[in-house]
Design an enzyme around this catalytic site. Structure first.
Site, short mmCIF file in Angstrom:
data_model
loop_
_atom_site.label_atom_id
_atom_site.label_comp_id
_atom_site.label_asym_id
_atom_site.label_seq_id
_atom_site.Cartn_x
_atom_site.Cartn_y
_atom_site.Cartn_z
N SER A 1 -37.80 -20.46 27.72
CA SER A 1 -38.55 -20.72 28.77
C SER A 1 -40.15 -20.51 28.50
CB SER A 1 -38.37 -20.01 30.05
OG SER A 1 -38.64 -18.72 30.01
N HIS B 1 -46.60 -2.50 18.87
CA HIS B 1 -48.12 -2.64 18.90
C HIS B 1 -48.71 -1.84 17.57
CE1 HIS B 1 -48.29 -3.23 23.59
NE2 HIS B 1 -47.95 -4.63 22.88
N GLY C 1 -34.68 -14.13 31.22
CA GLY C 1 -33.79 -13.90 30.17
C GLY C 1 -34.50 -14.78 28.88
N PRO D 1 -45.33 -6.68 31.55
CA PRO D 1 -46.10 -5.68 31.83
C PRO D 1 -47.45 -5.81 31.65
CG PRO D 1 -44.89 -5.36 29.58
CD PRO D 1 -44.50 -6.60 30.41
N VAL E 1 -38.89 -12.91 31.18
CA VAL E 1 -39.03 -13.73 32.21
C VAL E 1 -37.92 -14.53 31.97
CG1 VAL E 1 -40.43 -15.65 33.30
CG2 VAL E 1 -41.52 -13.77 31.83
N ASN F 1 -50.30 -15.02 29.15
CA ASN F 1 -49.89 -15.61 27.90
C ASN F 1 -51.21 -16.19 27.37
OD1 ASN F 1 -47.25 -14.56 27.78
ND2 ASN F 1 -46.49 -15.99 29.33
N ASP G 1 -34.45 -17.38 27.20
CA ASP G 1 -33.89 -18.79 27.35
C ASP G 1 -34.73 -19.97 26.85
OD1 ASP G 1 -35.89 -18.38 29.15
OD2 ASP G 1 -34.91 -19.49 30.92
N SER H 1 -52.91 1.72 11.00
CA SER H 1 -52.66 0.90 9.87
C SER H 1 -51.82 -0.36 10.42
CB SER H 1 -51.52 1.58 8.84
OG SER H 1 -50.55 0.68 8.52
N HIS I 1 -41.99 -11.70 25.48
CA HIS I 1 -42.39 -12.65 26.49
C HIS I 1 -41.05 -13.49 27.18
CE1 HIS I 1 -46.61 -11.57 26.55
NE2 HIS I 1 -46.00 -10.60 26.34
N ASP I 2 -40.36 -14.29 26.11
CA ASP I 2 -39.62 -15.17 26.54
C ASP I 2 -38.32 -14.50 27.14
OD1 ASP I 2 -37.81 -17.37 26.83
OD2 ASP I 2 -36.77 -17.17 25.00
N ARG J 1 -43.79 -10.79 19.71
CA ARG J 1 -44.46 -10.92 21.16
C ARG J 1 -43.74 -12.14 22.02
NH1 ARG J 1 -50.10 -12.01 23.58
NH2 ARG J 1 -50.08 -10.70 25.52
#
Ligand code: HEM
Ligand SMILES: *[C@@H]1O[C@H](CO)[C@@H](O)[C@H](O)[C@H]1NC(C)=O
Length: 326
Positions: free
Chosen positions: A72, A192, A68, A162, A66, A93, A70, A250, A62-63, A58
């Site tokens: 961040s 997920h 690209g 999202p 936002v 986050n 990088d 599962s 998430h990196d 994840r």
């Protein structure tokens, strides 16, 4: 003339080339053990804390969404006084991130093995691949050579990541804005198949879905009752809430049972269950639900695609993943 050309190439072409030309084995000469050290460290950490596996997959997502890929997401907010200004401190986050410490550990080792060489963004891309492979995704090669960004803004998170209550068109548009198509959306949502979500992420589906229907009709009633037994009507902050597995069938390994659960109306997040609400996405879900070997391979390919998201901002190889250099 040539001076102008040179200037042009330094200012415009060079930064683009550095960011755009990712390649497999980027550290083969400069830090040959980079990927092995990452993998070993991530493995050891996941044995002690299995929650790191979904956490790292994840984090990479998430990196990359936002600014690209990088690194961040790894930067801490600069000072207490300035408040929670970094991406990781955005409410989206915040308390739900897992796996940050293992990246600090990898980075510390790589700074000893080959100082100033391996970017945090690449470490995260390797670590996410390794985590996924420990969870059953086939091992895939990660093109590398990313640079770490120097900017991380909590304000940029809400419109780039999202949210679980998005409708399908908003979700598809967001992915399209990142160069990802509907199939990528369906395939990547399969992340997920492991990990957890806390009550605030799906609470509205149980208690206030719409003025006429407090409970989301696309939710299997007995599954909804189970969820209600864990999540009371009053919402608490995410960090103080209970969590349930994202894959109702599962949840330990990354398998296509996530898609099987969707066909049974047992998708936990609203956005996941919505994949059954349009014909093209429903067809893809059914196909993935019926062929256990197809999805893991497709997921690996989609992750490489996510890993190519870039910015044109100048970057650096950070010394510590939590702060910019100098
Ligand atoms: C499609 C839109 C997506 C939405 C709306 C979404 C939203 C969420 C939410 C709300 C959670 C639970 C947070 C919590 O309550 O603690 C979550 C968890 C998670 N997400 Fe997503 N996500 C999406 C796509 C993705 C993608 C593309 C990936 C990776 C490729 C991903 C990987 C994960 C993982 C592994 C977890 C579990 C984390 C853990 O157990 O620590 N998600 N996501
Ligand atoms: C989806 O949500 C957006 C933003 O909230 C809204 O503008 C749009 O009308 C919605 N689309 C559908 C099909 O409900």
């Amino acid at each position: 003339m040539s001076a102008v050309l040179l200037l042009f190439s330094i200012v415009f072409v060079l930064p683009l080339a550095i960011h755009g030309d990712l390649r497999v084995g980027f550290y083969q000469e400069t830090c040959p053990l980079a990927e092995a050290i990452t993998r070993g460290t991530v493995f050891a950490a996941t044995v002690l804390n299995p929650g790191i596996v979904p956490g790292l997959v994840r984090l990479h997502f998430h990196d990359c969404f936002v600014r690209g890929c990088d690194g961040s997401i790894l930067l801490d907010s600069p000072t207490e006084a300035e408040g929670d200004t970094a991406e990781k401190d955005s409410p989206l986050n915040g308390a739900s991130l897992r796996g940050l410490e293992v990246l600090d550990d990898v980075k510390a080792q790589l700074e000893i093995a080959c100082p100033g060489t391996v970017s945090c963004a690449d470490i995260l891309a390797f670590a996410a691949r390794d985590a996924a492979s420990f969870a059953g995704i086939p091992y895939y090669e990660v093109p590398s050579g990313r640079l770490d960004g120097r900017i991380s803004l909590a304000d940029e998170v809400p419109h780039n990541l999202p949210m679980p209550f998005y409708n399908l068109s908003t979700l598809a548009n967001l992915f399209a804005s990142k160069g990802l198509n509907l199939e990528d959306l369906v395939v990547l949502s399969g992340a997920h198949s492991m990990g957890r979500a806390h009550c605030p992420s799906f609470h509205y589906r149980l208690y206030h879905f719409s003025p006429t229907q407090p409970q989301d009709p696309s939710l299997d009633p007995s599954y909804a009752n189970y969820l209600k037994s864990i999540c009371p009507p009053t919402v608490k902050p995410l960090g103080e809430s209970s969590a349930v597995p994202l894959d109702a069938i599962s949840s330990n390994m990354m398998t296509n049972t996530f898609y099987v659960a969707l066909t049974q109306h047992k998708g936990l997040l609203g956005t996941d269950q919505l994949l059954m609400s349009s014909l093209p996405t429903r067809k893809m879900v059914r196909r993935l639900a019926h062929s256990p070997h197809l999805w893991p391979k497709m997921f690996a390919e989609a992750m490489v695609k996510v890993g190519r998201l870039t910015t044109n901002e100048p970057g650096e190889v950070r010394k510590y993943c939590r702060s910019i250099n100098g």
